[in-house]
Design a protein around this motif. Sequence first.
Motif, PDB file in Angstrom:
ATOM      1  N   MET A 219       0.824  -1.207   0.000  1.00 19.46           N
ATOM      2  CA  MET A 219       0.000   0.000   0.000  1.00 19.46           C
ATOM      3  C   MET A 219       0.859   1.260   0.000  1.00 19.46           C
ATOM      4  O   MET A 219       0.502   2.266  -0.619  1.00 19.46           O
ATOM      5  N   LYS A 220       2.007   1.206   0.636  1.00 22.08           N
ATOM      6  CA  LYS A 220       2.926   2.346   0.604  1.00 22.08           C
ATOM      7  C   LYS A 220       3.388   2.601  -0.826  1.00 22.08           C
ATOM      8  O   LYS A 220       3.504   3.765  -1.270  1.00 22.08           O
ATOM      9  N   ILE A 222       1.682   1.746  -3.573  1.00 27.47           N
ATOM     10  CA  ILE A 222       0.522   2.216  -4.340  1.00 27.47           C
ATOM     11  C   ILE A 222       0.234   3.689  -4.048  1.00 27.47           C
ATOM     12  O   ILE A 222      -0.145   4.455  -4.951  1.00 27.47           O
ATOM     13  N   LYS A 223       0.436   4.109  -2.817  1.00 27.00           N
ATOM     14  CA  LYS A 223       0.153   5.501  -2.444  1.00 27.00           C
ATOM     15  C   LYS A 223       1.117   6.482  -3.101  1.00 27.00           C
ATOM     16  O   LYS A 223       0.881   7.686  -3.086  1.00 27.00           O
ATOM     17  N   CYS A 228      -4.428   7.564  -8.111  1.00 32.65           N
ATOM     18  CA  CYS A 228      -5.042   6.337  -7.590  1.00 32.65           C
ATOM     19  C   CYS A 228      -5.564   6.512  -6.166  1.00 32.65           C
ATOM     20  O   CYS A 228      -5.923   5.534  -5.509  1.00 32.65           O
ATOM     21  N   GLU A 229      -5.603   7.756  -5.700  1.00 29.85           N
ATOM     22  CA  GLU A 229      -5.971   8.023  -4.306  1.00 29.85           C
ATOM     23  C   GLU A 229      -7.355   7.482  -3.950  1.00 29.85           C
ATOM     24  O   GLU A 229      -7.589   6.993  -2.840  1.00 29.85           O
ATOM     25  N   HIS A 232      -7.455   3.475  -2.910  1.00 32.49           N
ATOM     26  CA  HIS A 232      -6.596   2.853  -1.899  1.00 32.49           C
ATOM     27  C   HIS A 232      -7.360   1.853  -1.030  1.00 32.49           C
ATOM     28  O   HIS A 232      -6.877   0.748  -0.767  1.00 32.49           O
ATOM     29  N   ASP A 233      -8.532   2.233  -0.564  1.00 30.93           N
ATOM     30  CA  ASP A 233      -9.307   1.340   0.311  1.00 30.93           C
ATOM     31  C   ASP A 233      -9.685   0.054  -0.419  1.00 30.93           C
ATOM     32  O   ASP A 233      -9.637  -1.035   0.167  1.00 30.93           O
ATOM     33  N   GLN A 236      -6.593  -2.169  -0.682  1.00 31.88           N
ATOM     34  CA  GLN A 236      -6.252  -2.775   0.602  1.00 31.88           C
ATOM     35  C   GLN A 236      -7.198  -3.923   0.940  1.00 31.88           C
ATOM     36  O   GLN A 236      -6.755  -4.977   1.393  1.00 31.88           O
ATOM     37  N   LYS A 399       4.552   3.090 -12.149  1.00 28.77           N
ATOM     38  CA  LYS A 399       3.414   3.969 -11.869  1.00 28.77           C
ATOM     39  C   LYS A 399       2.425   3.989 -13.027  1.00 28.77           C
ATOM     40  O   LYS A 399       1.208   3.936 -12.829  1.00 28.77           O
ATOM     41  N   LYS A 403      -1.131   2.082 -12.573  1.00 26.81           N
ATOM     42  CA  LYS A 403      -2.299   2.961 -12.659  1.00 26.81           C
ATOM     43  C   LYS A 403      -3.261   2.484 -13.742  1.00 26.81           C
ATOM     44  O   LYS A 403      -4.486   2.431 -13.533  1.00 26.81           O
TER      45      LYS A 403
END
Length: 415
Positions: A219-220, A222-223, A228-229, A232-233, A236, A399, A403
């Motif tokens: 997740m780090k 991906i962030k 892609c914000e 994130h959920d 995860q 990225k 994405k």
Amino acid sequence: MLMPELSKQDLEALLRPRLGRELVVESFSSEALTQPGENYGSTMLAIEVKIRKGKDNTPSDNLSLVAKLVPPCEFLWKLFDPPNTFCKEITCYTSVQVEYEKLQNEKCIPRDKFVDLFPKCYGVRTTLSEEIGDKADENAAILLENLKTANYRLGDQRVGLDLKHVQLVVSQLARFHALSVALKILKPQVFKNTVLKACKPHNRTFDEAEMQANTLKLMKVIKAIPGCEDYHDRIQKSSEMANLMKVDSSVLPPREPYATFSHTDLWVNNMMFCYDSKDENNPIAVKFLDFQGIVYDSPVKDLLFFLYTSAAEGVQAKHYDELIHLYHENFTDCLKDMGCDISSFTFQSLLEEIDMFAPSEVEHILFRLIAICADRSEVPDISAVDLEFLYCEPNDIYKRKAKEYIIDCVQRGWL
């Protein structure tokens, strides 16, 4: 842990069961076959061997081989579980390959449709014993033909494959999967003794706490991808579901009738292409490599993993529907050639299979893309690979590819 190697006596012991008990290795040379970043699950050596198959006056012969040996560091042993996975791959070469060829010959499959995706195997061992056991140790070895000497070559993992290459792999992968299904239908006991034996479940090498920590590391990564914000959920939750499936296989078991021999790691560096002698850019044949991770699972997981990790940027996006149709056409065509009823294998049922299993591949694809997209100059030697590298800071290639994949998953309802 020392880098594994082979001696003259090792080579003779490995080659004699196939080439004759009187075989003598007169001389040999070996060197590393792969560069950092090309392979992690094993040590790969290119070996040139001069052999004599009979008595002193027998002419010598030369063999160009690839030796697949266990990985050289404890972290990779934990990650890839060689005691189990080497046995799985050995079963592929000693049993599954044999039965696939036998079944096709019995059905008189013509050469232009014959599925021949395994490289030739010259010898195997799980330990120093002559008996092939159910658990491998640090002496495990597999000797294969060196496909480079037969004019096969790898693609570029960072660039990916163009449409011609992708079409060839998709069509052959479909037939490869269909052969497993045909064997299951036509020879269920043989299927059990070969394919299912090779597909025995992996040993879980990371405990639940480690898997949760790895999800946080992913997740780090991906962030760090702009745009892609909002997802994130969802990513995860998908990763947590993937972890649950690793602990409890009943969460999403393989479904009939599609369940098949699944490679699980079919990307650019696990295949090699042969080309038209008149057109070096036109691939005419492909071989699949590295069967350590095989499982009994949905074939669409292989298909999606290949498309999203190995197609050049834009190829999958422009040709997705065409490639899914191509897969279905070859899958059902192979089953028909084998004399199997294809009424259960409609195109709609394949689409439903994709929608069912695509979410379970999200974490797998996002994770593997990190190493696939890595700059070669930044990739450590195989003996120094660790989690810090596998979850390193993503570069621009990653990225873009990640994405594109994430947004496609969202649009298709997989995330």
